[in-house]
Write an enzyme that holds these catalytic residues in place. Structure first.
Site, short mmCIF file in Angstrom:
data_model
loop_
_atom_site.label_atom_id
_atom_site.label_comp_id
_atom_site.label_asym_id
_atom_site.label_seq_id
_atom_site.Cartn_x
_atom_site.Cartn_y
_atom_site.Cartn_z
N PHE A 15 6.14 1.79 -8.59
CA PHE A 15 5.22 1.74 -7.45
C PHE A 15 5.07 3.11 -6.78
O PHE A 15 4.11 3.33 -6.05
CB PHE A 15 5.69 0.69 -6.44
CG PHE A 15 5.86 -0.67 -7.06
CD1 PHE A 15 4.85 -1.22 -7.84
CD2 PHE A 15 7.03 -1.40 -6.88
CE1 PHE A 15 5.00 -2.45 -8.43
CE2 PHE A 15 7.20 -2.65 -7.48
CZ PHE A 15 6.19 -3.18 -8.26
N ALA A 65 0.88 -1.18 0.00
CA ALA A 65 0.00 0.00 0.00
C ALA A 65 0.91 1.22 0.00
O ALA A 65 1.11 1.88 1.02
CB ALA A 65 -0.91 -0.02 1.23
N GLU A 66 1.51 1.49 -1.17
CA GLU A 66 2.54 2.53 -1.23
C GLU A 66 2.02 3.91 -0.85
O GLU A 66 2.75 4.71 -0.28
CB GLU A 66 3.16 2.57 -2.63
CG GLU A 66 4.07 1.38 -2.95
CD GLU A 66 3.30 0.14 -3.41
OE1 GLU A 66 2.05 0.19 -3.52
OE2 GLU A 66 3.95 -0.90 -3.66
N HIS A 80 7.97 -1.43 -15.70
CA HIS A 80 9.07 -1.60 -14.76
C HIS A 80 10.44 -1.20 -15.32
O HIS A 80 11.46 -1.67 -14.84
CB HIS A 80 9.12 -3.05 -14.26
CG HIS A 80 7.93 -3.42 -13.41
ND1 HIS A 80 7.31 -2.53 -12.59
CD2 HIS A 80 7.27 -4.58 -13.26
CE1 HIS A 80 6.31 -3.12 -11.96
NE2 HIS A 80 6.25 -4.37 -12.36
#
Lengths: 318, 321
Positions: A77, A50-51, A120
């Protein structure tokens, strides 16, 4: 001198600073074993994925007298936490009139080369440079990684440490004795007189390789590594370009509104620097596309030493 | 625990101060002395007052875009608050924040916030700090029914429950997220029911009954100080005014509904009860109100006499030195 990897250098910085300051603590979605072992699971916590919340938690804890160290893992993220980064962490000190400090270290990895496609493989530091209120570093060697990260953890502001995926396993000399590297101080990685290459992170190494090739052609290349993007060492960039008269900028990110564009402006907006320039600025960047997966395409999209050599030849032939 | 008469009168004074402060802020906003946007808390005074009455001075709270009530209930200075609204250098944020960003960290008020749900993770970080410190402090998150539908609410409350952080999550359910009725956006009519999903206590209280709010908070605070983790308190309440004070802003709420809630005025109810108990006379109440009005007038005069910031201040405080 002993050699350790870029990744190990980062971990050494963390361990030393966490020993030094009991108000530091570490949050990440995977807690590093070495840190848990030494500092315990109270100070080194594995968080839910839960960034957004963990970034906000860092802001609140920092405003309450602590010095949180957050690892977002891949920069991808961090985008999940954008409200907390953009609307809160970057602005809270100014917006509240500077009444308390928010010392936060955000670590995150950037760059491509790992065949992990568009999400990414990003290098979006210029998005963050565009905000006022965040400092940021982009080390290219294990020495700089350790020295800069220690300074970041001691800084009284939110600072993002952008760390290159491609350099994680690269080894370099790092002294056993304690040292720090200041923010806002560029480093000349190679001295030269014909052209300045301002290179970022992994491309510092590609620029050094390009310089060897160009040396054989009789072109003397200076490689300047800014090391920190905010604050940016404008004086060092201008001084080098005034000396050589030519500027090539090598960045793994795309060119549009990038750090490369900012560096070009730093040189060309300065009257004295511009007066000494013998050629237009040349940028060697990634193509302006999401990063593709298949190696043939990915390697085509990212710049490397060959592109840098070509870029230098271009500005030498003006 | 029954509250002393003195403490109850102090709570009454705080509620009336919030109301009078905002009536004046609204007037001065319309007169052009206050800029941007002002969100009034009038009608909801019992929530901030009842919650903060159950806290110690070193406990921390975070507010929302509707923040004046929380500031005053936590003990903020009216002069510095009003000066901030007036954009003056003597304001809490040196004129850089305005109504939506008043903060006073020295009294544990971690700021009003312009992003719905934006403050919830931040104050959860204050809760983590309190836990790491181990001195028994607690932290309170104020937020609305609108924020309860946003991700940061769920992420934060889950972490707080998993780590047993000393947190109290206070939902001020005023039945509207800006202009959208909560009835059309909440899957369950009670936000408090969500507590079950995080295995923490969740209670619904009458948010217009300051003593009910106080009692529920007391229980949650005791639990948090005792290391038993967070609680969720939902206060059903209503704001009397529109979402903002902006002239001409649409307010789709039915007039009958607004009137019905005004008849449940949290201040009138509290003062009537105190009069029944013989805690205060009509004359003393009037005197208290006049003192409050004088204090607010003083804050306005202080603001008007304070200078605007020097232009150099624009580039100061981007970073801590």
């Amino acid at each position: 001198m002993r050699k350790i990897s870029y990744a190990q250098a980062g971990m050494e910085a963390l361990v030393e600073e966490m020993r030094r300051d009991p108000t530091t603590f570490h949050l990440s979605t995977d807690a590093p074993d070495a840190l848990v072992e030494e500092f315990g699971s109270e100070r080194v916590r594995a968080t839910p994925i839960a960034e957004g919340a963990l970034t906000g938690i860092a802001v609140g804890a920092a405003g309450s007298g602590f010095r949180p160290i957050i690892n977002w893992s891949m920069v991808t993220f961090s985008f999940v936490a954008m409200d907390q980064i953009v609307n809160q962490a970057a602005k809270i000190h100014y917006m509240f009139g500077g009444q308390v400090k928010f010392p936060i270290t955000f670590r995150t990895s950037v760059g491509g080369g790992r065949r992990v496609a568009a999400q990414h493989s990003q290098s979006p530091y210029s998005m963050f440079m565009n905000l006022a209120g965040l400092k940021m570093i982009l080390p290219s060697t294990p020495y700089d990684m350790k020295g800069l990260l220690k300074t970041v953890i001691r800084d009284d502001n939110p600072v993002i440490s952008f760390e290159s995926n491609r350099l994680m396993g690269v080894a370099g000399e790092v002294p056993e004795e304690p040292y720090t590297v200041p923010l806002g101080k560029a480093d000349v990685k190679r001295e030269g007189s014909d052209v300045t290459i301002v290179a970022l992170a992994w491309l510092v190494h590609e620029a050094l390789a390009a310089a060897d090739v160009l040396d054989k052609e009789g072109v003397s290349v200076e490689v300047l590594d800014p090391r920190t993007l905010v604050p940016l060492d404008c004086d060092a960039i201008r001084a080098s370009v005034q000396k050589t008269g030519r500027l090539v900028i090598a960045d793994e990110a795309g060119p549009t509104a990038g750090a490369s564009a900012e560096i070009a402006a730093v040189a060309t907006e300065d009257v004295e620097t511009f007066a000494k320039m013998k050629a237009p600025v040349k940028r060697v960047c990634a193509l302006h596309v999401p990063i593709p997966y298949t190696p043939q395409l990915e390697d085509h999209v990212f710049p490397d030493r060959d592109n840098i050599v070509a870029g230098v030849r271009e500005v030498m032939n003006v | 625990m029954a509250l002393t008469q003195e403490k109850q009168l102090e709570m009454l004074r705080i509620m009336q101060t919030i109301r009078r402060f905002e009536e004046r802020a609204s007037d001065d906003y319309r007169a052009g002395d206050i800029y941007g946007v002002v969100h009034c808390y009038i009608g909801e005074e019992a929530v901030a007052t009842g919650v903060c009455a159950a806290l110690n001075s070193d406990d921390q709270i975070i507010s929302t875009h509707r923040g004046h009530g929380h500031c005053i209930a936590k003990g903020a200075d009216l002069k510095r608050m009003m000066a901030e609204l007036y954009g003056r250098e003597t304001g809490y944020c040196k004129g850089k924040g305005g109504s939506m960003h008043i903060a006073d960290f020295s009294i544990g008020m971690l700021g009003a916030n312009g992003i719905v749900a934006g403050g919830i993770p931040i104050v959860t970080g204050a809760g983590l700090a309190a836990q790491l410190e181990g001195k028994g402090r607690v932290a309170v998150s104020f937020f609305g029914d609108g924020a309860s539908n946003a991700g940061p609410f769920h992420e934060s409350i889950n972490i707080a429950a998993a780590w047993k952080l000393p947190m109290i999550y206070v939902c001020e359910n005023n039945l509207y997220a800006a202009s959208t009725p909560a009835a059309s956006t909440l899957a369950h009519s009670d936000v408090a029911a969500r507590a079950a999903g995080y295995d923490i206590p969740g209670v619904v209280v009458d948010g217009n009954d300051v003593m009910a709010v106080y009692d529920a908070t007391q229980e949650a605070v005791a639990r948090a100080r005792n290391g038993e983790g967070p609680s969720l308190i939902e206060c059903k309440t209503y704001r009397w005014r529109g979402h903002t004070e902006r002239v001409g802003a649409a307010d789709p709420r039915p007039q009958g509904e607004i009137r019905a809630w005004q008849e449940r005025d949290p201040i009138e109810r509290f003062v009537a009860g105190l009069m029944d108990q013989g805690c205060i006379t009509q004359e003393a109440w009037q005197e208290m109100d006049e003192e409050i009005l004088a204090e607010i007038e003083e804050a306005v005069q202080f603001s008007k006499e304070s200078p605007f910031p020097d232009l150099e201040a624009a580039v100061e405080d981007v970073f801590a030195e």
